[in-house]
Each structure stands twice: as C-alpha cells, then as structure tokens.
Write a protein that holds these residues in place. Sequence first.
Motif, mmCIF file in Angstrom:
data_model
loop_
_atom_site.group_PDB
_atom_site.id
_atom_site.type_symbol
_atom_site.label_atom_id
_atom_site.label_comp_id
_atom_site.label_asym_id
_atom_site.label_seq_id
_atom_site.Cartn_x
_atom_site.Cartn_y
_atom_site.Cartn_z
ATOM 1 N N LEU A 153 0.868 -1.172 0.000
ATOM 2 C CA LEU A 153 0.000 0.000 0.000
ATOM 3 C C LEU A 153 0.906 1.222 0.000
ATOM 4 C CD1 LEU A 153 -2.731 1.385 0.120
ATOM 5 C CD2 LEU A 153 -2.703 1.125 2.622
ATOM 6 N N TYR A 154 0.924 1.933 -1.118
ATOM 7 C CA TYR A 154 1.742 3.128 -1.293
ATOM 8 C C TYR A 154 0.828 4.320 -1.559
ATOM 9 C CZ TYR A 154 5.305 -0.447 -2.498
ATOM 10 O OH TYR A 154 6.137 -1.540 -2.507
ATOM 11 N N ALA A 155 1.153 5.488 -1.012
ATOM 12 C CA ALA A 155 0.309 6.660 -1.232
ATOM 13 C C ALA A 155 1.088 7.931 -0.940
ATOM 14 C CB ALA A 155 -0.936 6.604 -0.342
ATOM 15 N N THR A 156 0.761 8.981 -1.698
ATOM 16 C CA THR A 156 1.431 10.271 -1.522
ATOM 17 C C THR A 156 0.857 11.075 -0.360
ATOM 18 O OG1 THR A 156 -0.073 11.243 -3.144
ATOM 19 C CG2 THR A 156 2.062 10.452 -3.953
ATOM 20 N N GLU A 157 -0.369 10.775 0.058
ATOM 21 C CA GLU A 157 -1.035 11.506 1.130
ATOM 22 C C GLU A 157 -1.869 10.540 1.961
ATOM 23 O OE1 GLU A 157 -0.622 14.651 1.799
ATOM 24 O OE2 GLU A 157 0.362 15.366 -0.042
ATOM 25 N N PRO A 158 -2.110 10.864 3.247
ATOM 26 C CA PRO A 158 -2.932 9.977 4.077
ATOM 27 C C PRO A 158 -4.329 9.737 3.517
ATOM 28 C CG PRO A 158 -1.719 11.499 5.474
ATOM 29 C CD PRO A 158 -1.481 11.941 4.049
ATOM 30 N N HIS A 159 -4.975 10.766 2.940
ATOM 31 C CA HIS A 159 -6.337 10.546 2.428
ATOM 32 C C HIS A 159 -6.332 9.625 1.211
ATOM 33 C CE1 HIS A 159 -5.271 13.777 -0.466
ATOM 34 N NE2 HIS A 159 -6.207 13.234 -1.231
ATOM 35 N N VAL A 160 -5.221 9.640 0.452
ATOM 36 C CA VAL A 160 -5.085 8.727 -0.682
ATOM 37 C C VAL A 160 -4.967 7.284 -0.171
ATOM 38 C CG1 VAL A 160 -3.596 8.048 -2.609
ATOM 39 C CG2 VAL A 160 -4.080 10.477 -2.189
ATOM 40 N N ALA A 161 -4.128 7.089 0.854
ATOM 41 C CA ALA A 161 -3.972 5.751 1.432
ATOM 42 C C ALA A 161 -5.292 5.245 1.990
ATOM 43 C CB ALA A 161 -2.909 5.781 2.530
ATOM 44 N N ALA A 162 -6.043 6.137 2.656
ATOM 45 C CA ALA A 162 -7.313 5.729 3.253
ATOM 46 C C ALA A 162 -8.320 5.312 2.185
ATOM 47 C CB ALA A 162 -7.869 6.868 4.099
ATOM 48 N N ALA A 163 -8.398 6.062 1.089
ATOM 49 C CA ALA A 163 -9.349 5.735 0.027
ATOM 50 C C ALA A 163 -9.019 4.389 -0.606
ATOM 51 C CB ALA A 163 -9.346 6.840 -1.026
ATOM 52 N N ILE A 164 -7.731 4.128 -0.822
ATOM 53 C CA ILE A 164 -7.325 2.851 -1.409
ATOM 54 C C ILE A 164 -7.594 1.716 -0.426
ATOM 55 C CG2 ILE A 164 -5.383 1.517 -2.322
ATOM 56 C CD1 ILE A 164 -4.124 4.234 -3.130
ATOM 57 N N PHE A 165 -7.216 1.919 0.841
ATOM 58 C CA PHE A 165 -7.438 0.889 1.867
ATOM 59 C C PHE A 165 -8.910 0.504 1.921
ATOM 60 C CE2 PHE A 165 -8.528 -0.682 5.996
ATOM 61 C CZ PHE A 165 -7.442 -1.414 6.427
ATOM 62 N N ASP A 166 -9.804 1.513 1.963
ATOM 63 C CA ASP A 166 -11.240 1.233 2.071
ATOM 64 C C ASP A 166 -11.739 0.431 0.877
ATOM 65 O OD1 ASP A 166 -11.294 2.602 4.456
ATOM 66 O OD2 ASP A 166 -12.014 4.476 3.573
ATOM 67 N N ALA A 167 -11.257 0.777 -0.314
ATOM 68 C CA ALA A 167 -11.696 0.054 -1.509
ATOM 69 C C ALA A 167 -11.165 -1.375 -1.508
ATOM 70 C CB ALA A 167 -11.228 0.797 -2.764
ATOM 71 N N LEU A 168 -9.934 -1.571 -1.056
ATOM 72 C CA LEU A 168 -9.376 -2.920 -0.975
ATOM 73 C C LEU A 168 -10.126 -3.755 0.058
ATOM 74 C CD1 LEU A 168 -5.557 -2.093 -1.117
ATOM 75 C CD2 LEU A 168 -6.921 -3.120 -2.935
ATOM 76 N N ALA A 169 -10.447 -3.145 1.209
ATOM 77 C CA ALA A 169 -11.189 -3.864 2.240
ATOM 78 C C ALA A 169 -12.563 -4.281 1.724
ATOM 79 C CB ALA A 169 -11.325 -2.994 3.489
ATOM 80 N N GLU A 170 -13.205 -3.401 0.957
ATOM 81 C CA GLU A 170 -14.505 -3.753 0.390
ATOM 82 C C GLU A 170 -14.370 -4.928 -0.570
ATOM 83 O OE1 GLU A 170 -18.349 -1.742 -1.861
ATOM 84 O OE2 GLU A 170 -16.521 -0.588 -1.592
ATOM 85 N N GLN A 171 -13.300 -4.934 -1.368
ATOM 86 C CA GLN A 171 -13.060 -6.062 -2.268
ATOM 87 C C GLN A 171 -12.888 -7.358 -1.474
ATOM 88 O OE1 GLN A 171 -12.817 -6.507 -5.667
ATOM 89 N NE2 GLN A 171 -13.621 -4.444 -5.976
#
Length: 300
Positions: free
Chosen positions: A218-236
Amino acid sequence: MTTLQTPTTPPPALIQLRAVHGSSADTAMIESWAGGAGWSLGRGDLALFTRHHPDGLLIGMLDDRPVSAMMIACHHDEICFISAPIVNPAHTGRRIQAATAAMGLSYLADRTVAVEAPPHMREFFAARGFYTRWRSITFAGPVPAPRTADPHVLPVETDLLHQVADLDTSCFPTDRTAMAIDWAREPDRQALGYVKNDRLLGYGVIRPGFGAARIGPLYATEPHVAAAIFDALAEQAGRRGARSIAVDIPEPNPAARALCETRGLSHDTETLRMLRPGVRAGERAPDLTLLYGLTSRELG
C-alpha cells in the motif's frame, strides 16, 4: 529439488543442514508450514517468487527430510532481501531457525542484505553484522464495514503499470519492476490505484491469505489517498468472502498506524527490519512517507 554446491565457508549453524534449491513444486508444502504460524504469505506468493527468482527458494534438509525453508531475492548487484526462516511444524525449535538463517547467509558473503527478523532472532542477526532500521507491525482485524467509495480509486490498468513500478522503486531499496508489475496483475488478487489527472498517486493490492486477506503493498502520496485505497481494498476483500484483513506497516510512518486504528485493526505481531551493509553497493533508503504497507514480510 537440486542440491546446491557447498559454499566456500561452511555456515556457522548449531545444526548442520543440507541446502537444496526448491521449486514451484515445493511451494504448497512450504505454504502449509507457514499457514498456521502467523506468517504474512498470501496464497500464490511463493509461486510468483520462484518465477522471478528460480534459485531463490532454499530448503533445509535434515537427515534427508525437509525441515525448513527461506527465500532469497537478490536484485541486480545491489541488495538481497531474505525471509526469516520458515520451519516445518514437525521440527519446531529456534535451533532449526538459526541453522536455516546461517545456511542462507553463507551464500551472501559480501552482499547488502535486508530481512524482516522475528524479535527473538535479533541477537542472531546482530552478531552477523545486521543493525535494526525500524520495527514493522502487523495490524489485523475484522474486515471493516464499507465506506463511501472515492471516484478516484480505480482498477490498475495496463497504462498505469509504469507508474506502479515507479512507486514501488520509491518504497523499496532497489528496482524490482518486473516482480512489482506481476504482483499487481497475478490472478486471485486485485490492484487498485488512486488516479487524478492521469497520475497515479498511490496503489495497493489485496490478495487471499491464510486466515486473513492481506493488503500489500500500500503506497500513497497523502494519508487521504492511502485511506481511500485501503477502504476500496477492504470492500473487495469482503465481497470475496474474507472475514478478516491484515497489513504490515513500517512503524516510522505514523499515518499508516493511524489509518489501521481508525479502521478497527489492532497490533497483531511484529518484526524488525534489519540490514547488513555489503561491499558491493549500499542501500537506497525507502521513502517511508509513501510506504503504508509492505508488499509482504517475506519480500519487503
């Protein structure tokens, strides 16, 4: 499995193991060892690893029986990343772990080497020239309830793969482009990226594991970017029937810890990122501000 040539200097092991090369045919056996022992291997990780590092899977033999294994990924003329020893549950014991680690290190005499070491092996590696860079913490817990989807989070398509490789190179001590791309495209896993103005600001991969679905990297330039990706992965993960989820974070990134805690995950296990400098090349330090989740503890 084919027997390796005897190294120049015998490994300083408490137990003498015979090293053999493993192959894809051995991966199911090793994954079964790791499955119930808290390792962060995902399903299919070892098969992908052996495809990119055909000679990188070592198996320790004792009295002609396989008792342990470790992975050695050497990247160009730079750093080698080794896994901590995985031990056959029928032969548990820290002496087998130490013997396996010594067996592997004996083939990497002058290379820069990194490892995610179990805390109880800290002294073993320190005595062989390793120092601790940081602590890596596994956070785990139930799959979080779905959150509002961010429209910037999309499946990683082919036209984004060069940016996937660039992000991986920023977060890993050397270039491993081919493996990073395959890691994101392998069957039974999902890669999602945060895309804005055709720029990939972060990405992550979810894959099935043993007991929990695994997020990594999980790589991200900003915390909100990491959070959005994390949430989508968790939903998957939830859609695929996973009941729990886990991610391995570097402790020096407090935003990664905060993300895990706000999603209901808690401290599970931990390892130590340790490094032994070599004579050929130094380590290129990863950008920990981008690193919210390791690819895996076995691969860095």
